[in-house]
Write a protein that holds these residues in place. Structure first.
Motif, PDB file in Angstrom:
ATOM      1  N   HIS B  41       0.862  -1.174   0.000  1.00  0.00           N
ATOM      2  CA  HIS B  41       0.000   0.000   0.000  1.00  0.00           C
ATOM      3  C   HIS B  41       0.899   1.225   0.000  1.00  0.00           C
ATOM      4  O   HIS B  41       1.737   1.362   0.875  1.00  0.00           O
ATOM      5  CB  HIS B  41      -0.858   0.015   1.264  1.00  0.00           C
ATOM      6  CG  HIS B  41      -1.677  -1.229   1.455  1.00  0.00           C
ATOM      7  ND1 HIS B  41      -1.321  -2.226   2.307  1.00  0.00           N
ATOM      8  CD2 HIS B  41      -2.823  -1.621   0.865  1.00  0.00           C
ATOM      9  CE1 HIS B  41      -2.222  -3.196   2.245  1.00  0.00           C
ATOM     10  NE2 HIS B  41      -3.150  -2.860   1.377  1.00  0.00           N
ATOM     11  N   ASP B  89      -3.238   0.363  -3.691  1.00  0.00           N
ATOM     12  CA  ASP B  89      -3.053  -0.999  -3.212  1.00  0.00           C
ATOM     13  C   ASP B  89      -2.732  -1.930  -4.372  1.00  0.00           C
ATOM     14  O   ASP B  89      -3.469  -1.986  -5.351  1.00  0.00           O
ATOM     15  CB  ASP B  89      -4.379  -1.418  -2.550  1.00  0.00           C
ATOM     16  CG  ASP B  89      -4.256  -2.686  -1.732  1.00  0.00           C
ATOM     17  OD1 ASP B  89      -3.282  -3.440  -1.938  1.00  0.00           O
ATOM     18  OD2 ASP B  89      -5.152  -2.915  -0.904  1.00  0.00           O
ATOM     19  N   HIS B  95     -10.568  -7.952  -0.779  1.00  0.00           N
ATOM     20  CA  HIS B  95     -10.052  -8.061   0.589  1.00  0.00           C
ATOM     21  C   HIS B  95     -10.360  -6.781   1.347  1.00  0.00           C
ATOM     22  O   HIS B  95     -10.856  -5.811   0.788  1.00  0.00           O
ATOM     23  CB  HIS B  95      -8.548  -8.343   0.572  1.00  0.00           C
ATOM     24  CG  HIS B  95      -7.714  -7.187   0.140  1.00  0.00           C
ATOM     25  ND1 HIS B  95      -7.610  -6.787  -1.174  1.00  0.00           N
ATOM     26  CD2 HIS B  95      -6.940  -6.336   0.844  1.00  0.00           C
ATOM     27  CE1 HIS B  95      -6.805  -5.749  -1.254  1.00  0.00           C
ATOM     28  NE2 HIS B  95      -6.388  -5.439  -0.043  1.00  0.00           N
ATOM     29  N   HIS B  97      -9.364  -4.214   5.158  1.00  0.00           N
ATOM     30  CA  HIS B  97      -8.188  -3.632   5.812  1.00  0.00           C
ATOM     31  C   HIS B  97      -8.293  -3.352   7.301  1.00  0.00           C
ATOM     32  O   HIS B  97      -9.343  -2.971   7.795  1.00  0.00           O
ATOM     33  CB  HIS B  97      -7.807  -2.322   5.099  1.00  0.00           C
ATOM     34  CG  HIS B  97      -7.398  -2.533   3.677  1.00  0.00           C
ATOM     35  ND1 HIS B  97      -8.274  -2.437   2.630  1.00  0.00           N
ATOM     36  CD2 HIS B  97      -6.204  -2.895   3.144  1.00  0.00           C
ATOM     37  CE1 HIS B  97      -7.636  -2.713   1.503  1.00  0.00           C
ATOM     38  NE2 HIS B  97      -6.386  -3.001   1.781  1.00  0.00           N
ATOM     39  N   ASP B 108      -3.647  -5.815   5.115  1.00  0.00           N
ATOM     40  CA  ASP B 108      -4.714  -6.578   4.466  1.00  0.00           C
ATOM     41  C   ASP B 108      -5.406  -7.573   5.385  1.00  0.00           C
ATOM     42  O   ASP B 108      -4.790  -8.136   6.294  1.00  0.00           O
ATOM     43  CB  ASP B 108      -4.140  -7.374   3.290  1.00  0.00           C
ATOM     44  CG  ASP B 108      -3.908  -6.492   2.074  1.00  0.00           C
ATOM     45  OD1 ASP B 108      -4.318  -5.318   2.104  1.00  0.00           O
ATOM     46  OD2 ASP B 108      -3.317  -6.985   1.108  1.00  0.00           O
TER      47      ASP B 108
END
Ligand SMILES: [Mn+2]
Ligand SMILES: [Mn+2]
Ligand SMILES: [Zn+2]
Ligand SMILES: [Zn+2]
Lengths: 141, 141
Positions: B41, B89, B95, B97, B108
């Motif tokens: 990230h 990302d 997904h 966070h 993640d």
DNA sequence: AAGAACTTTAGAATGATTCGAAAAATGCAC
DNA sequence: GTGCATTTTTCGAATCATTCTAAAGTTCTT
């Protein structure tokens, strides 16, 4: 000045007193605008505009100060849905949001309507402060 | 120049070609930094710093352009956790966070680890684009 | 090599938010 | 009430992230 106005004004003052904030002219106006019309989501710029439309001259700096003070006092929370603009939410109960990026529409989802099956294990030495769920929407094809 | 570098470089070029983006010097460098070290990230500022540290002089404007192009090509997605700074990302799978505001830590949570019991009914004429869950953490008391 | 299309770049511009310092309002003690 | 300490408001400047503009450079195709 109508009765309803006076009432809303008194309620705002009570709210501020209970929160330990001096009921200054500008805080009273902003509290009134924010809290006497049901739950809402506003940006500083919007709120500033509304106060102005209400005939109250308040500087934008004061609107920012006040929003942060209200947030600190638990009267508001901040909703992060867009990197670039901060939304403040008068609904401080646990709940989530629908967000339509294109139009800026931000709408509540009652907290009970969503729940998670399980929480993954957290990083070391951390506790959950809050869980934010944003359901991003777009126009139906 | 080591073999590994050359390899990473070729991979980056392949990636760009497949995405239909010209493999310019700066895009190749940025793709390399972004995609040859596992999921990450980054902010534009961070990525710019890393490219510079790598000896590649790239303007910040180009970093921004490139991040948006990569996002448009589906190589990156944007994560909104902070109104005021955009994170990109490299993990484009579904997904969620963990986010620690104080330190900026962004981590993640695999998509399968969270699931919702039910979806509330959507506003008229809208479809779900994406569901973002952010679990905000703070230091354990 | 030439031309068209695309990309990078510096720096200016923008937009949201914060800061600093002076002016104003408020609350308390006398 | 008056005076003083404290808090708040305000303007404008400053900051920060990001985008824009227009010129200069690169890449791709032929
Ligand atoms: Mn803030
Ligand atoms: Mn963006
Ligand atoms: Zn809400
Ligand atoms: Zn991620």
């Amino acid at each position: 000045m109508k009765k309803a106005d006076t009432e809303a004004r008194e309620q705002a003052i009570t709210l501020l007193n209970e929160a330990g904030l001096r009921p200054t002219r500008q805080r009273v106006v902003l509290a009134q605008v924010l809290f006497s019309n049901g739950d809402r989501h506003v940006t500083a710029e919007q709120l500033h505009g509304e106060a102005e439309a209400d005939g109250a001259a308040i500087s934008l700096a004061t609107v920012y100060n006040t929003l942060h003070q209200f947030k600190g006092a638990g009267l508001l929370r901040e909703v992060v849905v867009d990197s670039g603009r901060a939304y403040f939410d008068t609904n401080t109960k646990e709940h989530h949001h629908f967000y339509v990026e294109k139009t800026g529409l931000l709408e509540d989802i009652a907290g009970e309507l969503i729940s998670m099956t399980s929480l993954p294990k957290l990083p070391e030495n951390k506790v959950v402060d809050r869980v934010d769920i944003v359901i991003r929407l777009r126009e139906k094809a």
